[in-house]
Design an enzyme around this catalytic site. Structure first.
Site, PDB file in Angstrom:
ATOM      1  N   ARG A 251       0.856  -1.186   0.000  1.00 37.08           N
ATOM      2  CA  ARG A 251       0.000   0.000   0.000  1.00 37.08           C
ATOM      3  C   ARG A 251       0.889   1.231   0.000  1.00 37.08           C
ATOM      4  O   ARG A 251       1.417   1.628   1.037  1.00 37.08           O
ATOM      5  CB  ARG A 251      -0.910  -0.023   1.242  1.00 37.08           C
ATOM      6  CG  ARG A 251      -2.152   0.849   1.102  1.00 37.08           C
ATOM      7  CD  ARG A 251      -2.905   0.934   2.427  1.00 37.08           C
ATOM      8  NE  ARG A 251      -2.223   1.837   3.324  1.00 37.08           N
ATOM      9  CZ  ARG A 251      -2.225   1.728   4.643  1.00 37.08           C
ATOM     10  NH1 ARG A 251      -2.865   0.741   5.251  1.00 37.08           N
ATOM     11  NH2 ARG A 251      -1.574   2.596   5.392  1.00 37.08           N
ATOM     12  N   HIS A 255      -4.019   4.625   4.335  1.00 33.52           N
ATOM     13  CA  HIS A 255      -5.160   3.730   4.157  1.00 33.52           C
ATOM     14  C   HIS A 255      -6.280   4.426   3.392  1.00 33.52           C
ATOM     15  O   HIS A 255      -6.806   3.920   2.410  1.00 33.52           O
ATOM     16  CB  HIS A 255      -5.669   3.243   5.507  1.00 33.52           C
ATOM     17  CG  HIS A 255      -6.961   2.505   5.422  1.00 33.52           C
ATOM     18  ND1 HIS A 255      -7.075   1.290   4.808  1.00 33.52           N
ATOM     19  CD2 HIS A 255      -8.205   2.840   5.821  1.00 33.52           C
ATOM     20  CE1 HIS A 255      -8.338   0.890   4.852  1.00 33.52           C
ATOM     21  NE2 HIS A 255      -9.039   1.816   5.454  1.00 33.52           N
ATOM     22  N   TYR A 264       2.244   4.930  12.137  1.00 35.80           N
ATOM     23  CA  TYR A 264       2.490   3.530  12.485  1.00 35.80           C
ATOM     24  C   TYR A 264       3.423   2.800  11.524  1.00 35.80           C
ATOM     25  O   TYR A 264       3.728   1.640  11.737  1.00 35.80           O
ATOM     26  CB  TYR A 264       1.160   2.767  12.566  1.00 35.80           C
ATOM     27  CG  TYR A 264       0.267   2.927  11.338  1.00 35.80           C
ATOM     28  CD1 TYR A 264       0.516   2.207  10.177  1.00 35.80           C
ATOM     29  CD2 TYR A 264      -0.814   3.816  11.337  1.00 35.80           C
ATOM     30  CE1 TYR A 264      -0.278   2.354   9.047  1.00 35.80           C
ATOM     31  CE2 TYR A 264      -1.623   3.975  10.209  1.00 35.80           C
ATOM     32  CZ  TYR A 264      -1.354   3.241   9.075  1.00 35.80           C
ATOM     33  OH  TYR A 264      -2.131   3.394   7.952  1.00 35.80           O
TER      34      TYR A 264
HETATM   35  C1  LIG Z   1     -16.379  -5.524   8.982  1.00 39.48           C
HETATM   36  C2  LIG Z   1     -15.521  -4.323   8.958  1.00 39.48           C
HETATM   37  N1  LIG Z   1     -14.728  -4.072  10.012  1.00 39.48           N
HETATM   38  C3  LIG Z   1     -13.945  -2.966  10.036  1.00 39.48           C
HETATM   39  C4  LIG Z   1     -13.924  -2.100   8.983  1.00 39.48           C
HETATM   40  C5  LIG Z   1     -13.047  -0.842   9.026  1.00 39.48           C
HETATM   41  N2  LIG Z   1     -11.937  -0.984   8.070  1.00 39.48           N
HETATM   42  C6  LIG Z   1     -12.050  -0.477   6.833  1.00 39.48           C
HETATM   43  S1  LIG Z   1     -10.716  -0.862   5.895  1.00 39.48           S
HETATM   44  C7  LIG Z   1      -9.970  -1.708   7.139  1.00 39.48           C
HETATM   45  C8  LIG Z   1      -8.660  -2.374   6.889  1.00 39.48           C
HETATM   46  C9  LIG Z   1      -8.717  -3.307   5.715  1.00 39.48           C
HETATM   47  O1  LIG Z   1      -7.446  -3.796   5.401  1.00 39.48           O
HETATM   48  P1  LIG Z   1      -7.223  -4.802   4.208  1.00 39.48           P
HETATM   49  O2  LIG Z   1      -8.263  -5.856   4.223  1.00 39.48           O
HETATM   50  O3  LIG Z   1      -5.820  -5.263   4.275  1.00 39.48           O
HETATM   51  O4  LIG Z   1      -7.478  -3.960   2.892  1.00 39.48           O
HETATM   52  P2  LIG Z   1      -6.682  -2.674   2.406  1.00 39.48           P
HETATM   53  O5  LIG Z   1      -7.479  -1.503   2.905  1.00 39.48           O
HETATM   54  O6  LIG Z   1      -5.306  -2.751   2.957  1.00 39.48           O
HETATM   55  O7  LIG Z   1      -6.679  -2.739   0.916  1.00 39.48           O
HETATM   56  C10 LIG Z   1     -10.762  -1.661   8.292  1.00 39.48           C
HETATM   57  C11 LIG Z   1     -10.406  -2.268   9.579  1.00 39.48           C
HETATM   58  C12 LIG Z   1     -14.783  -2.400   7.899  1.00 39.48           C
HETATM   59  N3  LIG Z   1     -14.848  -1.616   6.827  1.00 39.48           N
HETATM   60  N4  LIG Z   1     -15.546  -3.514   7.917  1.00 39.48           N
END
Ligand SMILES: Cc1ncc(C[n+]2csc(CCOP(=O)(O)OP(=O)(O)O)c2C)c(N)n1
Ligand SMILES: Cc1ncc(C[n+]2csc(CCOP(=O)(O)OP(=O)(O)O)c2C)c(N)n1
Ligand SMILES: [Mg+2]
Ligand SMILES: [Mg+2]
Lengths: 360, 327, 327, 360
Positions: A251, A255, A264
């Site tokens: 990434r 985020h 972090y």
């Molecule tokens: C069920 C749920 N829990 C928490 C969140 C909050 N949230 C949004 S993105 C994220 C991290 C996702 O990381 P990853 O799956 O690695 O995808 P990336 O964003 O790195 O592409 C979180 C915790 C959410 N959208 N849905």
């Protein structure tokens, strides 16, 4: 089964690390691929700029995922179905989502999910990992209807920890579904690093639990991504069932625009990742092949810039939805109490209007 | 052709009937295939419609709901069974975040015509988690319809309507009365309207509102009260969302008195919404406070004490008497 | 020592304060460690209390809730964060079937002293699923306590109480007012009572009941109405379960009029239960129908239109005016 | 990693298939093990009889799981924590649950979960797979408190398809938790056979997805079960993290007394399974070793029969809980509205009493 076979064809400079597939002899696909990768990145830059100036809401940048989304989108047939997560704008755009509509969605407007060009593709999934199961449902429909189609779905490395994803792999295995799961393992789930998500050697190993094939692929290498995706799609079309592809990327962005990764994440790690990024790598290969040069680059950037700017302008000019729009699609037919509430909302939106209904 | 069926068989009849009519209907759930469902609601459907339309799933409710959402967007009409309502919780994210929202989210580009069936309610001496009435959790969610039949005929007609509805319908089956009454019904494919109450008994003194299995006690109470010269209007709410406020208000305006009966806990049970709505729209016509005869705000006890939890006929009679005595 | 803090910082202060006092408190959730939470509610706690007491989890809400249940039975007091209330659904099976039931199920042999914190509500221009107010789903469940602070001081005092409570407490934080007001509070470890309303403003003409972020608009409306000579009593419900019916009834008996304000959908929003209870217990004292100023029974729209969904100050003023004009 | 190593020491007749572990030279453990297996089976027979005569509710028979539960229970330390599913009565009884209380639970009475002898062990989990996560929570507490203890949790083959289980394996791997997961793979989840649950070669393979050790064991072989469990517990005590054990068995009974397995299950399959059953196998071994004979068998059966009968009698004599009991444990302190409702319930339970409260 050895899922840790990290599939790679090009090194960070775009130099082949092994013999390339036959199709890689022709430039056409690479030029198209490059075009969309650059388009995706310019869209991204513009979206961030719009967000910073208050013209877009919280936005999830795609930076670093171009090498995954673009070859996947280019490998899919138009009647395949895409079930994305929230970081697949590149894939969506190639499949027909107008740039305007992509802006609209991130601008907080449901019409961004409505484009007819999206066909039966799903809109973005905000609740993590739920899309994996929807993809299995879509693939089940394909199978029941004897269609020679496949469903492609994405997920982040963080998402692989949620039960939905694992239940999805499992049912895809049992029902032998025509579905391709692609993990964008960009190493971070907001602030949580990959090693806190799972002790699995590779996320592709999760396939073993479901008895399906899994493969780890260099997600910055478009040749590897095309190869892996094509094989998976072929398997699906031929009724051979699901495949899990772990695309290893990074990434390169925060985020979302609401995040500050410096809190972090180590800067050196980010720097190192930039060295591996997919656009530079593909350009390296194309230049080495004699397919690309400074001039072409300049012309492409100019053209894409214009396209993106025009779409952004169109987006900004677009009239807002009417207030009642958030009632009108609740049901095929609006129930009585919503007709009443819709009237309150419309009145309230008028100058001096109020939300509170008239007493009887 | 007429069939003498109980509520459970009426469900089966409706499923079979509509599956014959509409190829896009497919069933999925735990143990619904060879076994025909733990209550036998899907008995013999696997034999008639085959593996592709009657699908036994692995044991995962989140998955069942997620698959159902996915299928429903692609031209199929999935009818999923959740084995008991006490196991619906893992399915809620997909129901609430996706089934109920897909149409709105995509401005109607995609939609989720689907049915989720689940037996619910207490009184059959079942183990823990097999006796819940948590319909509030679903009725509160915009974008869903929630339907509860209380007789074989209404089970048949409302389930047909649910399967033909363009939007997601939660169909809750009161298992306590799955087999308690037989009724002659014609398998004629005629649906009953979703979003409407059914007035089961007309009366001028007081309105009794209920749904599901409690309709039995409610009718019993009305019959007993009749002996005392009290004329109860008995309404089966049937569609607890969207609510047929008009029929309810009309009745209450006529009788001036209202008792609502449900098995679910009192606090935020559907009785609360009905009472609030009536008190809001017909305050001056009310001749007495609205009474709610409900389950308690406790966990449904294990079955030895469950009858102490469930409202009974006498409770309803007492509530009616008190409401009538109010002045 | 006095601290000038916003609601968000008050949460942080309460967590730190109680963790110093009570070694058994541990925190878990997504991004709560190095990152200090996406809103920074747990900022710097990882540094002070270490990895073992401030645990970043994998991304799985079911797991977070399940771990929390397990830990809480063994002498720990886990405080879990669900990143947004819109993501709490996968946690519901563990909350409803286990956290809320463990004490009863084991006749108090085991219990679940635990807190689940989640920011909730709209108005911050967030993406889909980041703006829900689904407190009904939790308030309806017997065995839980559900608490919502509406000021820094109440956040501090109520969160302390939640952490000291022997039973599971859901602590919902109105994120729209996370940073809107600063208040001087003393970090003295003094808790505020769970299960009690807070009367924020006394008045004799009408009672306004609300909670969470809507308290802001409710107080604004009361202030504006004062200018017109209308004296509103403003009550922050604060503990939406169990409900402090007594304080509410006392106020309504005094004023004879009631307006309930909440962001959640109207249908089966907590306003329904409050209205039903008041209409039941104080019907004759009501001089006008109870008004509910609420969100609509729709999905919360994407943020461009969310202000059209949320009740505002004028809505409250209008409802009060109409209620006062009723006769 | 090869999880499909099917661990087995005794064949169906109790004849060793490989060299036995050292500890197997002594008879004591076997005698104890046999005692509890027979006790479990007699408890089971009695429970079914009580159910058939209306003195117990729906009951989940343990028939066929004695070879799993008993060695596991005997391997655990008393301060380990058991987090069972709903078919672990044998394990619970060995860990101290009085037989009376076991009957009580299945008789629809919460006091069956209250026995002080259960310590911190969890009560039965009816919602499938939720217990796997509770076990991880318990193990987390052990780890945080630096206790040299382990958590042991069971699940059925069906349960392994639910997200909770997979999320539990995953967190156990990441946090290196002192937890032992035991799958009672009895081949059926009510009417759904193992192959419809997962395409995994072995359910033990699910460990690979979580990066933890997994092993498949003959669940009808108490020596294999003791070996596997002991190794897993040692790993846990020594801070080496979790283990997944797939115990392969067969559900020799209906799913519960409310089920009729003849509707969906082949009788031949059942017959074949009886040939592999654990009690006969252990007895074969004990007889071969000269540790057991007809007379001892008779004496044991007689003794256990008396114990079980007495417990059943005690159970039946037990006075019911007071009505208010279902209020009294809702919270540590009863809130106002429940005090009021409790009063209604008490009044209602009186002759002529009514549920409906007095109006104000
Ligand atoms: C069920 C749920 N829990 C928490 C969140 C909050 N949230 C949004 S993105 C994220 C991290 C996702 O990381 P990853 O799956 O690695 O995808 P990336 O964003 O790195 O592409 C979180 C915790 C959410 N959208 N849905
Ligand atoms: C979440 C949930 N869904 C459904 C059920 C209903 N149910 C009870 S047992 C069972 C089958 C379980 O099979 P398995 O896990 O193999 O365990 P076994 O009973 O064979 O030991 C089902 C579907 C349940 N208890 N919980
Ligand atoms: Mg990621
Ligand atoms: Mg099984």
């Amino acid at each position: 089964m050895n899922t840790q076979n990290h599939l790679q064809f090009l090194d960070c400079e775009g130099v082949p690390t092994q013999a390339l597939p036959k199709w890689a002899e022709e430039p056409d696909w690479f030029l198209k691929c490059y075009h969309f990768m650059v388009l995706a990145r310019q869209f991204d830059t513009k979206a961030i700029a719009l967000q910073r100036t208050g013209q877009l809401g919280t936005y999830a940048s795609l930076l670093g995922s171009e090498g995954i989304d673009v070859p996947v989108a280019l490998s899919m047939q138009s009647d395949d179905v895409l079930v994305p997560y929230y970081r697949n704008h590149a894939c969506q755009i190639i499949r027909g989502l107008p740039l305007e509509d992509a802006f609209l969605y991130w601008g907080g407007d449901e019409r961004g999910n409505a484009a007819i060009e999206m066909g039966k593709d799903f809109p973005n999934a905000v609740p993590i990992a739920t899309q994996s199961l929807h993809a299995c449902g879509v693939a089940t429909a394909m199978k029941i209807n004897n269609l020679k189609q496949a469903t492609v779905t994405f997920i982040g490395d963080g998402g692989t920890s949620k039960g939905d994803f694992m239940e999805a792999l499992n049912i895809a295995g049992v029902w032998h579904l025509p579905v391709v799961f692609i993990i964008n393992n960009n190493q971070w789930a907001i602030s949580v690093p990959r090693e806190i998500q799972s002790a699995a050697n590779a996320l592709a190993d999760k396939a073993i639990a479901a008895g399906i094939p899994g493969i780890q692929v260099d997600g910055n290498d478009v040749i590897a991504m095309r190869e892996a995706t094509n094989q998976a799609l072929q398997r699906a079309y031929e009724g051979k069932g699901p495949t899990l592809i772990e695309a290893v990327s990074y990434r390169l962005c925060d985020h979302t625009t609401a995040d500050d990764a410096t809190r972090y994440r180590d800067n050196d790690e980010l720097k190192a990742a930039w060295h591996r990024e997919p656009i530079k790598r593909l350009r390296g290969h194309m230049v080495n092949q004699g397919w690309w040069d400074e001039e072409k680059e300049k012309a492409l950037l100019h053209e894409i810039n214009k396209t993106v700017q025009k779409s952004a302008d169109n987006y900004i000019k677009m009239a807002p939805q009417a207030v009642e729009s958030f009632f009108d699609h609740m049901y095929a037919e609006l129930p009585e109490h919503l007709v009443e509430q819709r009237d309150w909302a419309v009145v309230k939106a008028m100058p001096g209007g109020s939300h509170h209904q008239e007493g009887e | 052709m007429k069939h003498s069926v109980c509520l459970l068989e009426a469900v089966n009849l409706a499923l079979a009937s509509e599956m014959r009519r509409d190829d896009s209907i497919v069933l999925l759930g735990e143990d619904i295939g060879v076994n025909g469902g733990v209550f036998r609601a899907t008995a013999s459907l696997r034999e008639e419609f085959g593996l592709k339309r009657v699908m036994d799933t692995p044991l995962a409710e989140t998955m069942i709901a997620g698959l159902t959402v996915g299928m429903s967007t692609q031209g199929l009409k999935p009818v999923a069974e959740i084995q008991f309502m006490g196991f619906i919780f893992p399915a809620l994210e997909h129901i609430i975040c996706h089934a109920a929202r897909m149409r709105n989210r995509t401005r109607s580009r995609l939609s989720c015509p689907m049915v989720i069936r689940a037996p619910f309610g207490g009184g059959i001496h079942a183990p823990e988690h097999h006796s819940e009435s948590t319909e509030t959790l679903l009725a509160h969610i915009p974008g869903l319809k929630v339907v509860i039949p209380s007789s074989p005929a209404r089970a048949y007609g409302l389930l047909l309507a649910a399967m033909r509805d363009p939007d997601p319908v939660i169909f809750l089956e009161p298992k306590r009365i799955y087999r308690s009454v037989q009724q002659e019904i014609e398998d004629n494919g005629v649906e009953l309207p979703i979003g409407k109450c059914f007035t089961l008994r007309e009366g001028s003194d007081i309105t009794l509102l209920s749904w599901g299995a409690m309709i039995t006690e409610t009718l019993e109470a009305a019959a007993a009260l009749k002996e005392q010269g009290i004329h109860c209007e008995v309404i089966d709410v049937a569609s607890i969302s969207p609510l047929d406020t008009e029929t309810i208000l009309t009745s209450v305006r006529k009788t001036g008195r209202l008792v609502i009966i449900h098995e679910a806990p009192r606090n935020l049970g559907l009785g609360a919404e009905i009472a609030a709505t009536v008190a809001e729209k017909a305050l001056l016509e009310l001749q007495a406070p609205i009474a709610r005869v409900t389950g308690y705000d406790t966990v449904m006890p294990y079955f030895r004490l469950e009858n102490h939890y469930l409202p009974n006929t006498q409770d309803i009679i007492d509530a009616v008497t008190q409401t009538l005595e109010f002045s």
